[in-house]
Design a protein around this motif. Structure first.
Motif, mmCIF file in Angstrom:
data_model
loop_
_atom_site.group_PDB
_atom_site.id
_atom_site.type_symbol
_atom_site.label_atom_id
_atom_site.label_comp_id
_atom_site.label_asym_id
_atom_site.label_seq_id
_atom_site.Cartn_x
_atom_site.Cartn_y
_atom_site.Cartn_z
ATOM 1 N N THR A 110 -17.845 54.231 96.410
ATOM 2 C CA THR A 110 -16.562 54.862 96.017
ATOM 3 C C THR A 110 -17.033 55.807 94.964
ATOM 4 N N ILE A 111 -16.452 57.142 95.169
ATOM 5 C CA ILE A 111 -16.660 58.237 94.144
ATOM 6 C C ILE A 111 -15.301 58.464 93.721
ATOM 7 N N LEU A 204 -19.582 57.147 90.712
ATOM 8 C CA LEU A 204 -19.847 56.797 92.097
ATOM 9 C C LEU A 204 -20.345 55.280 91.788
ATOM 10 N N GLU A 205 -19.591 54.432 92.774
ATOM 11 C CA GLU A 205 -20.460 52.844 92.642
ATOM 12 C C GLU A 205 -20.422 52.519 93.916
ATOM 13 N N ALA A 206 -21.114 51.141 93.911
ATOM 14 C CA ALA A 206 -21.238 50.450 95.160
ATOM 15 C C ALA A 206 -19.873 49.760 95.540
ATOM 16 N N GLY A 207 -19.314 49.789 96.675
ATOM 17 C CA GLY A 207 -18.260 48.955 96.899
ATOM 18 C C GLY A 207 -17.199 49.970 97.141
ATOM 19 N N SER A 208 -15.975 49.299 97.561
ATOM 20 C CA SER A 208 -14.597 49.957 97.843
ATOM 21 C C SER A 208 -13.910 50.248 96.634
ATOM 22 N N GLU A 209 -12.696 50.898 96.617
ATOM 23 C CA GLU A 209 -12.010 51.130 95.665
ATOM 24 C C GLU A 209 -11.234 49.860 95.612
ATOM 25 N N ILE A 210 -10.934 49.176 96.586
ATOM 26 C CA ILE A 210 -9.921 47.778 96.287
ATOM 27 C C ILE A 210 -10.662 46.906 95.432
#
Length: 215
Positions: A110-111, A204-210
Motif C-alpha cells: 500500500t502506498i 510504502l508498506e507491505a500489506g493492504s490498507e485494511i
C-alpha cells in the motif's frame, strides 16, 4: 480510486510489520542539496530532497515547504516555472535498490500520501508503481525501460487546493527485483505562477490498507 477506509485488523505477510515504511525520506525532512532547485532536461536528476529524483522537459522547480499535515514538518512542492510552454510529463520519484525491493516481491503493498495543488495546476496527479527484474538500474534507465519493466499501477487522483490523504494498493510480481514509485502530472498550455503539486508523508508498506492505522 483513493481510499480512506479503516476496518478490522488482518494478518501482515510473514516477515513484515505493519507501519514499516519502505520509502526513504518520505517525510521530506532531509534536503542536503538545498531547499529549492530547478530541473529540466533528458535525464532524471537528484537536485532537491534527498533520495528523490526529478524529471521534466520544461524548466521546473522542486522546493521544501512547511507541511500542512498534522505531525509533519515539511513537504515537497514541484511543478513548471511560470511561463513554461513545454507540456511534457513532470515527475517526482524514488528508485529502490534491489536489496530493498526483493523482500517485497510477491507481496501486496500500500502506498499512501498527502497532496494538494496550486491554483494553476491541473486537477489530476498520477501515482505510478513500476517494477523490473534487473539489478539496481537507475532512474534515468527507467525512461528507456528497465529490464523486465512492468507497470503495477498508474493511478490518477483528483487533487484540490486542500491537503488530502490518498492511498492505493497493488501486488508486486514474485519476479520483481527493483521498484520505482513516482508522482507525475501532464501540464497543458502555458504555466501560471501557481502550477505545482505539494506532496507530504509518503509511505510504502507491505500489506493492504485494511486495518492500518494512519494519522
Amino acid at each position: 480510486m483513493p481510499t480512506n477506509t479503516k476496518a478490522l485488523q488482518v494478518a501482515e505477510p510473514a516477515g513484515f510489520v505493519a507501519g514499516k515504511n519502505k520509502i526513504i525520506n518520505g517525510d521530506f525532512g532531509v534536503w542536503q542539496r538545498g531547499t529549492s532547485a530547478t530541473f529540466s532536461g533528458s535525464a532524471a536528476t537528484y537536485v532537491g530532497t534527498d533520495r528523490w529524483w526529478n524529471y521534466a522537459a520544461a524548466t521546473c522547480t522542486v522546493s521544501r515547504q512547511t507541511a500542512d499535515t498534522t505531525g509533519a514538518t515539511y513537504g515537497a512542492r514541484f511543478g513548471r516555472n511560470s511561463g513554461q510552454t513545454n507540456t511534457g510529463v513532470v515527475y517526482l520519484g524514488q528508485v529502490f535498490e534491489s536489496a530493498t525491493s526483493k523482500p517485497l516481491a510477491g507481496q501486496t503493498v500500500t502506498i499512501s500520501f498527502y497532496a494538494k495543488k496550486g491554483a494553476d495546476a491541473p486537477s489530476t496527479l498520477n501515482l505510478q508503481l513500476y517494477t523490473g527484474t534487473g539489478t539496481d538500474q537507475t532512474a534515468t534507465q527507467l525512461f528507456s525501460g528497465w529490464t523486465g519493466g512492468t507497470v503495477v499501477f498508474d493511478n490518477a487522483f483528483t487533487v484540490t487546493t486542500t491537503m488530502t490523504r490518498y492511498s492505493y494498493t497493488g501486488t508486486i510480481a514474485s519476479t520483481a527485483n527493483q521498484i520505482s514509485v513516482s508522482f507525475k502530472y501532464t501540464p497543458t498550455g502555458t504555466a501560471g505562477a501557481n502550477e505545482w503539486f505539494q506532496i507530504e508523508n509518503v509511505q510504502l508498506e507491505a500489506g493492504s490498507e485494511i486495518g492500518r492505522a494512519h494519522v
